[in-house]
Design a protein around this motif. Structure first.
Motif, mmCIF file in Angstrom:
data_model
loop_
_atom_site.group_PDB
_atom_site.id
_atom_site.type_symbol
_atom_site.label_atom_id
_atom_site.label_comp_id
_atom_site.label_asym_id
_atom_site.label_seq_id
_atom_site.Cartn_x
_atom_site.Cartn_y
_atom_site.Cartn_z
ATOM 1 N N ALA A 197 64.968 83.242 50.302
ATOM 2 C CA ALA A 197 64.577 81.841 50.128
ATOM 3 C C ALA A 197 63.300 81.503 50.891
ATOM 4 C CB ALA A 197 65.714 80.934 50.582
ATOM 5 N N ALA A 198 62.726 82.519 51.560
ATOM 6 C CA ALA A 198 61.475 82.332 52.322
ATOM 7 C C ALA A 198 61.614 81.220 53.348
ATOM 8 C CB ALA A 198 60.309 82.055 51.378
ATOM 9 N N THR A 199 62.720 81.240 54.084
ATOM 10 C CA THR A 199 62.932 80.244 55.126
ATOM 11 C C THR A 199 61.833 80.323 56.172
ATOM 12 O OG1 THR A 199 65.315 80.470 54.804
ATOM 13 C CG2 THR A 199 64.594 79.433 56.850
ATOM 14 N N GLU A 200 61.277 79.185 56.534
ATOM 15 C CA GLU A 200 60.166 79.160 57.478
ATOM 16 C C GLU A 200 60.621 79.404 58.913
ATOM 17 O OE1 GLU A 200 58.079 75.506 57.047
ATOM 18 O OE2 GLU A 200 57.373 75.950 55.029
ATOM 19 N N GLN A 201 61.828 78.960 59.254
ATOM 20 C CA GLN A 201 62.297 79.094 60.626
ATOM 21 C C GLN A 201 62.648 80.544 60.953
ATOM 22 O OE1 GLN A 201 63.687 77.212 58.266
ATOM 23 N NE2 GLN A 201 64.256 75.186 59.009
ATOM 24 N N PRO A 202 62.335 81.000 62.167
ATOM 25 C CA PRO A 202 62.758 82.344 62.563
ATOM 26 C C PRO A 202 64.277 82.410 62.666
ATOM 27 C CG PRO A 202 61.823 81.162 64.435
ATOM 28 C CD PRO A 202 61.565 80.319 63.226
ATOM 29 N N VAL A 203 64.825 83.554 62.297
ATOM 30 C CA VAL A 203 66.274 83.761 62.296
ATOM 31 C C VAL A 203 66.638 84.717 63.422
ATOM 32 C CG1 VAL A 203 68.251 84.654 61.005
ATOM 33 C CG2 VAL A 203 66.438 83.364 59.819
ATOM 34 N N LEU A 204 67.528 84.284 64.303
ATOM 35 C CA LEU A 204 68.035 85.128 65.372
ATOM 36 C C LEU A 204 69.475 85.511 65.046
ATOM 37 C CD1 LEU A 204 66.719 83.303 68.587
ATOM 38 C CD2 LEU A 204 65.610 85.076 67.226
ATOM 39 N N LEU A 205 69.761 86.795 65.070
ATOM 40 C CA LEU A 205 71.105 87.280 64.777
ATOM 41 C C LEU A 205 71.886 87.392 66.080
ATOM 42 C CD1 LEU A 205 72.812 88.481 62.341
ATOM 43 C CD2 LEU A 205 72.213 90.712 63.321
ATOM 44 N N VAL A 206 73.064 86.783 66.129
ATOM 45 C CA VAL A 206 73.906 86.822 67.323
ATOM 46 C C VAL A 206 75.072 87.765 67.064
ATOM 47 C CG1 VAL A 206 75.293 85.481 68.938
ATOM 48 C CG2 VAL A 206 73.285 84.440 67.863
ATOM 49 N N THR A 207 75.190 88.799 67.876
ATOM 50 C CA THR A 207 76.260 89.765 67.672
ATOM 51 C C THR A 207 76.779 90.279 68.999
ATOM 52 O OG1 THR A 207 76.862 91.800 66.494
ATOM 53 C CG2 THR A 207 74.715 91.761 67.547
#
Length: 225
Positions: free
Chosen positions: A67-77
């Motif tokens: 979806a070309a999201t502008e916000q950076p995505v941080l993965l929490v694991t």
């Protein structure tokens, strides 16, 4: 103050990142399921909760990338979940659930800085081509099947060519200063990375009694030290 949107399969449960609550950022929770990802509230950074459902988190990351999201995505694991995380999911960074406030704040700040640069993110040296945006790496045009940490390690060394890093420095810069594992973790990942490089394993050089470095070669194929 940063507006953080935590995408989680359990929006009414405990915080996704407990230490984040200690920072002066605004945190809002939102369901992780695909139907709720098509229209997201306003946010500066997105957290994808992968603590209990890695499959759902992987799907969410890829959907957000598509979806070309502008916000950076941080993965929490969790630390145990790291072995299943792959670089091609499409996130900006990974944060462990036990990360402290300083590390979380730094990762958010760096992710926002990288997102704001808007520059093509490619590294090319010694036959290695790294695409930061797709989290992919190739050796002489051949895709490398790297885990997320292997990708991070290769990327870090390649962006500091010929510079020697001690195991302690790599543990701090690649894994995070509060990582509880020992320096043997670095040796294990270097060994696995070299195995995937095959005949080009000498790109990751060893400096005896010091640490590791990324070797630069002028020709197309690496040569022996």
């Amino acid at each position: 103050m940063v507006l953080v949107l935590a995408l989680t399969p359990a929006p009414d449960a405990e915080p996704v990142l407990p230490a984040l609550e200690l920072l002066p950022h605004s945190v809002r929770r939102h369901p992780l399921d695909p139907g709720h990802l098509l229209s997201l509230p306003e946010a500066d950074v997105l957290l994808v909760d992968a603590r209990t459902d890695l499959v759902a988190a992987k799907s969410a990351c890829r959907l957000l990338r598509t979806a070309a999201t502008e916000q950076p995505v941080l993965l929490v694991t969790t630390e145990g979940g790291l072995s299943a995380v792959a670089a091609d999911w499409g996130f900006a960074d990974v944060v462990l659930t036990g990360a402290g406030p300083a590390e979380i704040d730094a990762r958010i700040r760096l992710a926002l800085t990288r997102a704001g640069d808007g520059e093509p993110a490619h590294v090319q040296a010694s036959g290695i081509t790294i695409d930061e945006q797709s989290y992919s790496a190739k050796l002489h045009g051949r895709p490398l099947d790297l885990t997320y940490k292997e990708f991070q390690l290769l990327h870090f060394l390649a962006t500091h060519p010929s510079r020697v890093f001690t195991r302690e420095q790599l543990l701090s810069d690649v894994w995070g200063y509060d990582y509880f594992g020992g320096t043997r973790t670095v040796d294990v990942h270097v060994r696995r990375l070299r195995a995937k490089l095959g005949e080009a394993e000498q790109i990751i050089g060893t400096v005896r009694n010091v640490g590791y470095r990324f070797n630069l070669y002028d020709d197309e194929r690496p040569q022996e030290d």
